[in-house]
Design a protein around this motif. Structure first.
Motif, PDB file in Angstrom:
ATOM      1  N   ARG A  46       0.831  -1.210   0.000  1.00 22.15           N
ATOM      2  CA  ARG A  46       0.000   0.000   0.000  1.00 22.15           C
ATOM      3  C   ARG A  46       0.864   1.258   0.000  1.00 22.15           C
ATOM      4  O   ARG A  46       0.594   2.219  -0.710  1.00 22.15           O
ATOM      5  N   LEU A  47       1.932   1.243   0.809  1.00 21.03           N
ATOM      6  CA  LEU A  47       2.831   2.400   0.845  1.00 21.03           C
ATOM      7  C   LEU A  47       3.547   2.591  -0.488  1.00 21.03           C
ATOM      8  O   LEU A  47       3.674   3.713  -0.981  1.00 21.03           O
ATOM      9  N   LEU A  48       4.017   1.493  -1.077  1.00 22.28           N
ATOM     10  CA  LEU A  48       4.661   1.586  -2.391  1.00 22.28           C
ATOM     11  C   LEU A  48       3.703   2.160  -3.429  1.00 22.28           C
ATOM     12  O   LEU A  48       4.084   3.009  -4.234  1.00 22.28           O
ATOM     13  N   LEU A  49       2.474   1.697  -3.408  1.00 22.85           N
ATOM     14  CA  LEU A  49       1.483   2.192  -4.357  1.00 22.85           C
ATOM     15  C   LEU A  49       1.324   3.700  -4.217  1.00 22.85           C
ATOM     16  O   LEU A  49       1.330   4.430  -5.202  1.00 22.85           O
ATOM     17  N   GLN A  50       1.205   4.170  -2.982  1.00 22.59           N
ATOM     18  CA  GLN A  50       1.039   5.600  -2.768  1.00 22.59           C
ATOM     19  C   GLN A  50       2.274   6.378  -3.205  1.00 22.59           C
ATOM     20  O   GLN A  50       2.170   7.399  -3.873  1.00 22.59           O
ATOM     21  N   LEU A  51       3.456   5.889  -2.856  1.00 22.13           N
ATOM     22  CA  LEU A  51       4.688   6.587  -3.213  1.00 22.13           C
ATOM     23  C   LEU A  51       4.939   6.603  -4.717  1.00 22.13           C
ATOM     24  O   LEU A  51       5.362   7.616  -5.275  1.00 22.13           O
ATOM     25  N   LEU A  52       4.691   5.479  -5.363  1.00 20.75           N
ATOM     26  CA  LEU A  52       5.018   5.351  -6.779  1.00 20.75           C
ATOM     27  C   LEU A  52       3.999   6.012  -7.702  1.00 20.75           C
ATOM     28  O   LEU A  52       4.300   6.260  -8.867  1.00 20.75           O
ATOM     29  N   THR A  53       2.811   6.274  -7.206  1.00 20.57           N
ATOM     30  CA  THR A  53       1.778   6.843  -8.068  1.00 20.57           C
ATOM     31  C   THR A  53       1.331   8.220  -7.612  1.00 20.57           C
ATOM     32  O   THR A  53       0.292   8.709  -8.040  1.00 20.57           O
ATOM     33  N   ALA A  54       2.112   8.880  -6.789  1.00 22.81           N
ATOM     34  CA  ALA A  54       1.719  10.191  -6.259  1.00 22.81           C
ATOM     35  C   ALA A  54       1.488  11.210  -7.368  1.00 22.81           C
ATOM     36  O   ALA A  54       0.598  12.040  -7.276  1.00 22.81           O
ATOM     37  N   ASP A  55       2.280  11.170  -8.424  1.00 28.75           N
ATOM     38  CA  ASP A  55       2.164  12.157  -9.491  1.00 28.75           C
ATOM     39  C   ASP A  55       1.695  11.562 -10.811  1.00 28.75           C
ATOM     40  O   ASP A  55       1.726  12.228 -11.836  1.00 28.75           O
ATOM     41  N   THR A  56       1.285  10.326 -10.814  1.00 32.39           N
ATOM     42  CA  THR A  56       0.872   9.669 -12.052  1.00 32.39           C
ATOM     43  C   THR A  56      -0.213   8.648 -11.735  1.00 32.39           C
ATOM     44  O   THR A  56      -0.374   8.243 -10.597  1.00 32.39           O
ATOM     45  N   ARG A  57      -0.931   8.238 -12.746  1.00 32.24           N
ATOM     46  CA  ARG A  57      -1.987   7.245 -12.536  1.00 32.24           C
ATOM     47  C   ARG A  57      -1.568   5.853 -12.972  1.00 32.24           C
ATOM     48  O   ARG A  57      -2.344   4.925 -12.880  1.00 32.24           O
ATOM     49  N   THR A  58      -0.364   5.714 -13.454  1.00 29.74           N
ATOM     50  CA  THR A  58       0.075   4.404 -13.926  1.00 29.74           C
ATOM     51  C   THR A  58       1.448   4.073 -13.373  1.00 29.74           C
ATOM     52  O   THR A  58       2.208   4.947 -12.986  1.00 29.74           O
ATOM     53  N   LEU A  59       1.747   2.803 -13.354  1.00 28.83           N
ATOM     54  CA  LEU A  59       3.057   2.305 -12.958  1.00 28.83           C
ATOM     55  C   LEU A  59       3.656   1.549 -14.131  1.00 28.83           C
ATOM     56  O   LEU A  59       2.927   0.963 -14.921  1.00 28.83           O
ATOM     57  N   PRO A  60       4.989   1.508 -14.220  1.00 27.56           N
ATOM     58  CA  PRO A  60       5.599   0.601 -15.193  1.00 27.56           C
ATOM     59  C   PRO A  60       5.131  -0.829 -14.886  1.00 27.56           C
ATOM     60  O   PRO A  60       4.850  -1.169 -13.734  1.00 27.56           O
ATOM     61  N   ALA A  61       5.038  -1.645 -15.904  1.00 32.11           N
ATOM     62  CA  ALA A  61       4.472  -2.996 -15.763  1.00 32.11           C
ATOM     63  C   ALA A  61       5.155  -3.822 -14.677  1.00 32.11           C
ATOM     64  O   ALA A  61       4.479  -4.525 -13.917  1.00 32.11           O
ATOM     65  N   ASP A  62       6.493  -3.740 -14.582  1.00 33.99           N
ATOM     66  CA  ASP A  62       7.181  -4.556 -13.580  1.00 33.99           C
ATOM     67  C   ASP A  62       6.832  -4.113 -12.159  1.00 33.99           C
ATOM     68  O   ASP A  62       6.577  -4.940 -11.278  1.00 33.99           O
ATOM     69  N   LEU A  63       6.746  -2.807 -11.919  1.00 39.03           N
ATOM     70  CA  LEU A  63       6.362  -2.321 -10.587  1.00 39.03           C
ATOM     71  C   LEU A  63       4.897  -2.598 -10.304  1.00 39.03           C
ATOM     72  O   LEU A  63       4.530  -2.907  -9.173  1.00 39.03           O
ATOM     73  N   ASP A  64       4.062  -2.507 -11.319  1.00 38.02           N
ATOM     74  CA  ASP A  64       2.647  -2.821 -11.155  1.00 38.02           C
ATOM     75  C   ASP A  64       2.475  -4.266 -10.699  1.00 38.02           C
ATOM     76  O   ASP A  64       1.688  -4.551  -9.791  1.00 38.02           O
ATOM     77  N   ALA A  65       3.231  -5.177 -11.298  1.00 41.02           N
ATOM     78  CA  ALA A  65       3.143  -6.594 -10.926  1.00 41.02           C
ATOM     79  C   ALA A  65       3.588  -6.817  -9.484  1.00 41.02           C
ATOM     80  O   ALA A  65       2.977  -7.602  -8.754  1.00 41.02           O
ATOM     81  N   ILE A  66       4.636  -6.115  -9.069  1.00 43.41           N
ATOM     82  CA  ILE A  66       5.146  -6.259  -7.699  1.00 43.41           C
ATOM     83  C   ILE A  66       4.110  -5.762  -6.695  1.00 43.41           C
ATOM     84  O   ILE A  66       3.784  -6.452  -5.720  1.00 43.41           O
ATOM     85  N   VAL A  67       3.575  -4.575  -6.937  1.00 42.56           N
ATOM     86  CA  VAL A  67       2.597  -4.004  -6.006  1.00 42.56           C
ATOM     87  C   VAL A  67       1.316  -4.827  -6.010  1.00 42.56           C
ATOM     88  O   VAL A  67       0.724  -5.088  -4.960  1.00 42.56           O
ATOM     89  N   THR A  68       0.885  -5.276  -7.180  1.00 43.54           N
ATOM     90  CA  THR A  68      -0.318  -6.105  -7.261  1.00 43.54           C
ATOM     91  C   THR A  68      -0.158  -7.381  -6.441  1.00 43.54           C
ATOM     92  O   THR A  68      -1.062  -7.777  -5.704  1.00 43.54           O
TER      93      THR A  68
END
Length: 90
Positions: A46-68
């Motif tokens: 949850r913290l990673l999601l908030q930190l990584l998407t603070a200024d954008t609505r998308t994540l790179p695919a590899d980070l998206d998979a990790i957070v998911t």
């Protein structure tokens, strides 16, 4: 299928704002039950999601998979430990 950023708000994670501390716990603990590694992984996700998407609505695919994976509802489908999650992030 939308990425994990869709979890926080219909208008994207930036619209969701900070995650209150009470919402960081994984979905599995029952009142009075101890929290384990699966809950730690969920909170970190949850913290990673908030930190990584603070200024954008998308994540790179590899980070998206990790957070998911860290945010899976079923504890057994999450990373077995924070160390395992860290290994994938690195």
């Amino acid at each position: 299928m939308p990425g994990c950023a869709a979890i926080d708000a219909p208008d994207g994670p930036a619209a969701a704002g900070p995650i209150p501390a009470g919402q960081l716990a994984g979905p599995e603990p029952l009142p009075g039950e101890p929290l384990g590694a699966a809950s730690d992984v969920y909170r970190l996700g949850r913290l990673l999601l908030q930190l990584l998407t603070a200024d954008t609505r998308t994540l790179p695919a590899d980070l998206d998979a990790i957070v998911t994976r860290a945010l899976r509802t079923e504890p057994e489908r999450r990373y077995p430990s924070v160390s395992a999650l860290r290994s994938d992030v690195q």
